[in-house]
Design a protein around this motif. Structure first.
Motif, PDB file in Angstrom:
ATOM      1  N   GLU A  61       6.488 -74.738 -46.508  1.00 36.96           N
ATOM      2  CA  GLU A  61       5.719 -74.401 -47.721  1.00 36.96           C
ATOM      3  C   GLU A  61       4.964 -73.079 -47.556  1.00 36.96           C
ATOM      4  N   LEU A  62       4.361 -72.909 -46.375  1.00 36.87           N
ATOM      5  CA  LEU A  62       3.617 -71.650 -46.160  1.00 36.87           C
ATOM      6  C   LEU A  62       4.575 -70.460 -46.110  1.00 36.87           C
ATOM      7  N   LEU A  63       5.754 -70.643 -45.518  1.00 36.16           N
ATOM      8  CA  LEU A  63       6.740 -69.558 -45.517  1.00 36.16           C
ATOM      9  C   LEU A  63       7.161 -69.240 -46.955  1.00 36.16           C
ATOM     10  N   ALA A  64       7.418 -70.267 -47.751  1.00 40.24           N
ATOM     11  CA  ALA A  64       7.838 -70.046 -49.146  1.00 40.24           C
ATOM     12  C   ALA A  64       6.751 -69.300 -49.923  1.00 40.24           C
ATOM     13  N   ASP A  65       5.474 -69.636 -49.657  1.00 40.29           N
ATOM     14  CA  ASP A  65       4.349 -68.928 -50.303  1.00 40.29           C
ATOM     15  C   ASP A  65       4.393 -67.435 -50.000  1.00 40.29           C
ATOM     16  N   ASN A  66       5.001 -67.090 -48.857  1.00 42.67           N
ATOM     17  CA  ASN A  66       5.071 -65.685 -48.415  1.00 42.67           C
ATOM     18  C   ASN A  66       6.474 -65.087 -48.613  1.00 42.67           C
ATOM     19  N   PHE A  67       7.283 -65.747 -49.445  1.00 43.64           N
ATOM     20  CA  PHE A  67       8.647 -65.277 -49.743  1.00 43.64           C
ATOM     21  C   PHE A  67       9.492 -65.151 -48.476  1.00 43.64           C
ATOM     22  N   GLN A  68       9.277 -66.083 -47.539  1.00 42.75           N
ATOM     23  CA  GLN A  68      10.060 -66.103 -46.302  1.00 42.75           C
ATOM     24  C   GLN A  68      10.690 -67.481 -46.145  1.00 42.75           C
ATOM     25  N   SER A  69      11.686 -67.558 -45.285  1.00 44.37           N
ATOM     26  CA  SER A  69      12.218 -68.869 -44.939  1.00 44.37           C
ATOM     27  C   SER A  69      12.581 -68.860 -43.453  1.00 44.37           C
ATOM     28  N   ASN A  70      12.617 -70.049 -42.886  1.00 45.81           N
ATOM     29  CA  ASN A  70      12.905 -70.212 -41.471  1.00 45.81           C
ATOM     30  C   ASN A  70      14.393 -69.976 -41.193  1.00 45.81           C
ATOM     31  N   PRO A  71      14.799 -69.333 -40.101  1.00 50.11           N
ATOM     32  CA  PRO A  71      13.976 -68.659 -39.090  1.00 50.11           C
ATOM     33  C   PRO A  71      13.438 -67.320 -39.597  1.00 50.11           C
ATOM     34  N   VAL A  72      12.378 -66.864 -38.925  1.00 45.42           N
ATOM     35  CA  VAL A  72      11.671 -65.663 -39.378  1.00 45.42           C
ATOM     36  C   VAL A  72      11.826 -64.558 -38.332  1.00 45.42           C
ATOM     37  N   ALA A  73      11.992 -63.322 -38.789  1.00 44.61           N
ATOM     38  CA  ALA A  73      12.013 -62.175 -37.869  1.00 44.61           C
ATOM     39  C   ALA A  73      10.571 -61.900 -37.426  1.00 44.61           C
ATOM     40  N   VAL A  74      10.291 -62.149 -36.161  1.00 41.13           N
ATOM     41  CA  VAL A  74       8.933 -61.945 -35.639  1.00 41.13           C
ATOM     42  C   VAL A  74       8.882 -60.610 -34.892  1.00 41.13           C
ATOM     43  N   SER A  75       7.893 -59.795 -35.235  1.00 44.28           N
ATOM     44  CA  SER A  75       7.750 -58.477 -34.608  1.00 44.28           C
ATOM     45  C   SER A  75       7.227 -58.589 -33.174  1.00 44.28           C
ATOM     46  N   VAL A  76       7.633 -57.632 -32.351  1.00 49.43           N
ATOM     47  CA  VAL A  76       7.002 -57.448 -31.037  1.00 49.43           C
ATOM     48  C   VAL A  76       6.503 -56.002 -31.020  1.00 49.43           C
ATOM     49  N   ASN A  77       5.178 -55.847 -31.026  1.00 46.36           N
ATOM     50  CA  ASN A  77       4.558 -54.520 -31.147  1.00 46.36           C
ATOM     51  C   ASN A  77       3.788 -54.148 -29.894  1.00 46.36           C
ATOM     52  N   ALA A  78       3.681 -52.849 -29.654  1.00 44.37           N
ATOM     53  CA  ALA A  78       2.759 -52.322 -28.646  1.00 44.37           C
ATOM     54  C   ALA A  78       2.014 -51.163 -29.319  1.00 44.37           C
ATOM     55  N   TYR A  79       0.990 -50.652 -28.664  1.00 47.06           N
ATOM     56  CA  TYR A  79       0.149 -49.633 -29.304  1.00 47.06           C
ATOM     57  C   TYR A  79      -0.197 -48.527 -28.307  1.00 47.06           C
ATOM     58  N   LEU A  80      -0.019 -47.287 -28.757  1.00 47.13           N
ATOM     59  CA  LEU A  80      -0.361 -46.138 -27.915  1.00 47.13           C
ATOM     60  C   LEU A  80      -1.679 -45.544 -28.404  1.00 47.13           C
ATOM     61  N   ILE A  81      -2.625 -45.396 -27.476  1.00 47.62           N
ATOM     62  CA  ILE A  81      -3.920 -44.784 -27.809  1.00 47.62           C
ATOM     63  C   ILE A  81      -3.940 -43.385 -27.203  1.00 47.62           C
ATOM     64  N   LYS A  82      -4.164 -42.382 -28.041  1.00 40.92           N
ATOM     65  CA  LYS A  82      -4.239 -40.995 -27.531  1.00 40.92           C
ATOM     66  C   LYS A  82      -5.710 -40.655 -27.316  1.00 40.92           C
ATOM     67  N   LEU A  83      -6.166 -40.953 -26.096  1.00 38.13           N
ATOM     68  CA  LEU A  83      -7.591 -40.834 -25.815  1.00 38.13           C
ATOM     69  C   LEU A  83      -7.865 -39.526 -25.076  1.00 38.13           C
ATOM     70  N   GLN A  84      -8.445 -38.568 -25.768  1.00 30.16           N
ATOM     71  CA  GLN A  84      -8.680 -37.250 -25.151  1.00 30.16           C
ATOM     72  C   GLN A  84      -7.478 -36.823 -24.315  1.00 30.16           C
ATOM     73  N   ASP A  85      -7.646 -36.777 -22.971  1.00 27.13           N
ATOM     74  CA  ASP A  85      -6.537 -36.304 -22.148  1.00 27.13           C
ATOM     75  C   ASP A  85      -5.672 -37.432 -21.599  1.00 27.13           C
ATOM     76  N   LYS A  86      -5.839 -38.651 -22.102  1.00 27.28           N
ATOM     77  CA  LYS A  86      -5.072 -39.779 -21.555  1.00 27.28           C
ATOM     78  C   LYS A  86      -4.208 -40.444 -22.629  1.00 27.28           C
ATOM     79  N   LEU A  87      -3.019 -40.872 -22.210  1.00 24.92           N
ATOM     80  CA  LEU A  87      -2.154 -41.674 -23.077  1.00 24.92           C
ATOM     81  C   LEU A  87      -2.173 -43.110 -22.555  1.00 24.92           C
ATOM     82  N   ILE A  88      -2.672 -44.011 -23.394  1.00 21.23           N
ATOM     83  CA  ILE A  88      -2.885 -45.392 -22.946  1.00 21.23           C
ATOM     84  C   ILE A  88      -2.109 -46.332 -23.861  1.00 21.23           C
ATOM     85  N   LEU A  89      -1.283 -47.168 -23.237  1.00 18.64           N
ATOM     86  CA  LEU A  89      -0.475 -48.108 -23.987  1.00 18.64           C
ATOM     87  C   LEU A  89      -1.123 -49.494 -23.909  1.00 18.64           C
ATOM     88  N   VAL A  90      -1.115 -50.232 -25.014  1.00 19.28           N
ATOM     89  CA  VAL A  90      -1.537 -51.632 -24.975  1.00 19.28           C
ATOM     90  C   VAL A  90      -0.265 -52.478 -25.072  1.00 19.28           C
TER      91      VAL A  90
END
Ligand SMILES: [Zn+2]
Length: 327
Positions: free
Chosen positions: A79-108
């Protein structure tokens, strides 16, 4: 074009009571409905104060939510998937994040590499598309040592980020790098082996920086303990010029279900009860304080705000912008 219809995805789960779960995904993992491979740009920029943050995509993975979500029913999930116009199975993202901190490149975090099949393992490609090479990364902040967050550290036995220091909470290291871990918890044997394979080379090279406080690691970047999903699970907060973003790691996994019902848990939780408590607390704080959130499994780029509504919460994705004050 590669059609993996009826492919069987082996999930080596890391939950308290868990085991190896086999999730049968009866869709084509490329293109889902029609077999078309959907190549996406894989990066997205925003500014936090004067600091640029770039979401980088490792890819998406089709997941049978009826097999992995716990403390819920198939009816509620569907029901919650249908509320969001999705159906099972769902494509789930895998994300990471790059922070450009002054002179450093930092990945989360840094994605799954080869550990979860052909639709993941794109962090290096996404970084290159954004204009950076893995060799340029100075530091990686690990939210927790699950294979979809640390898999990208090593490829074919070699360090992918040879110049990076790897920051991991002491609680996480003590649990997953314990040489006796697999004999204490045979159900998590595969996860302990993955942890050794992916974090081990950096440990040997003296490049792992374990921390056990919430003191700043870099100017404006602080770890915040959030145990539950794993024993040493950690958020990272970045603050600059009055703006703040909190990197949530695996506080939650499925936005269409777990904002409407934060009590829904997942088989990958080492301690589901604690994970649900941590989730409710973090939602409340994010909604109350109104800061940015970046979450590893929310639909890419996984950046947005949390809004309290009635008794539950709503995820508000970032408004697309090509200039830094367009929030
Ligand atoms: Zn994860």
């Amino acid at each position: 074009m590669k059609n993996l219809k009826n492919s069987v995805i082996h999930w080596f789960l890391s939950a308290g009571t868990v085991f190896l779960l086999t999730a049968i995904v009866s869709i084509s993992v490329y293109g889902q409905a029609n077999g078309v491979k959907l190549d996406q740009p894989g990066y997205y920029r925003l500014a936090i104060g004067e600091i640029e943050v770039i979401a980088v995509s490792d890819g998406t993975l089709p997941i049978d939510l009826l097999q992995v979500l716990t403390n819920t029913t198939p009816k509620e999930v569907n029901e919650l998937l249908a509320d969001n116009f999705q159906s099972n199975p769902v494509a789930v993202s895998v994300n990471a994040y790059l922070i450009k901190l002054q002179d450093k490149l930092i990945l989360v975090d840094c994605g799954a590499a080869e550990l979860y099949g052909p639709t993941l393992g794109n962090i290096s490609t996404s970084l290159k598309r954004a204009g950076y090479t893995p060799e340029q990364i100075d530091a990686i902040l690990i939210t927790h040592i699950h294979a979809d967050h640390t898999g990208g550290l090593v490829s074919e036995g070699k360090m992918v980020f040879p110049n990076a220091d790897i920051y991991i909470s002491k609680g996480e290291i003590d649990f997953w790098l314990d040489p006796q871990g697999a004999s204490k918890r045979p159900d998590l044997k595969k996860s302990f082996a993955d942890a050794q394979a992916k974090v081990g080379p950096y440990l040997k090279a003296g490049k792992v920086k374990a921390f056990d406080s919430n003191k700043e690691l870099f100017p404006g970047i602080k770890p915040i303990p959030s145990p539950g999903h794993t024993p040493g699970h950690t958020f990272y907060a970045l603050e600059n010029h009055g703006e703040k973003i909190l990197f949530w790691g695996d506080l939650m996994h499925v936005e269409s279900v777990q904002f409407a019902n934060p009590s829904v848990t997942i088989a990958f939780d080492v301690d589901s009860e604690k994970a649900a408590i941590a989730r409710k607390k973090a939602y409340h704080e994010a909604a109350n304080e109104g800061y940015w959130v970046a979450s590893d499994h929310i639909s890419f780029p996984g950046i947005g705000h949390v809004k309290a509504e009635k008794k539950n919460y709503v995820w508000v994705p970032i408004n697309y912008s090509t200039y830094s004050s367009g929030q």
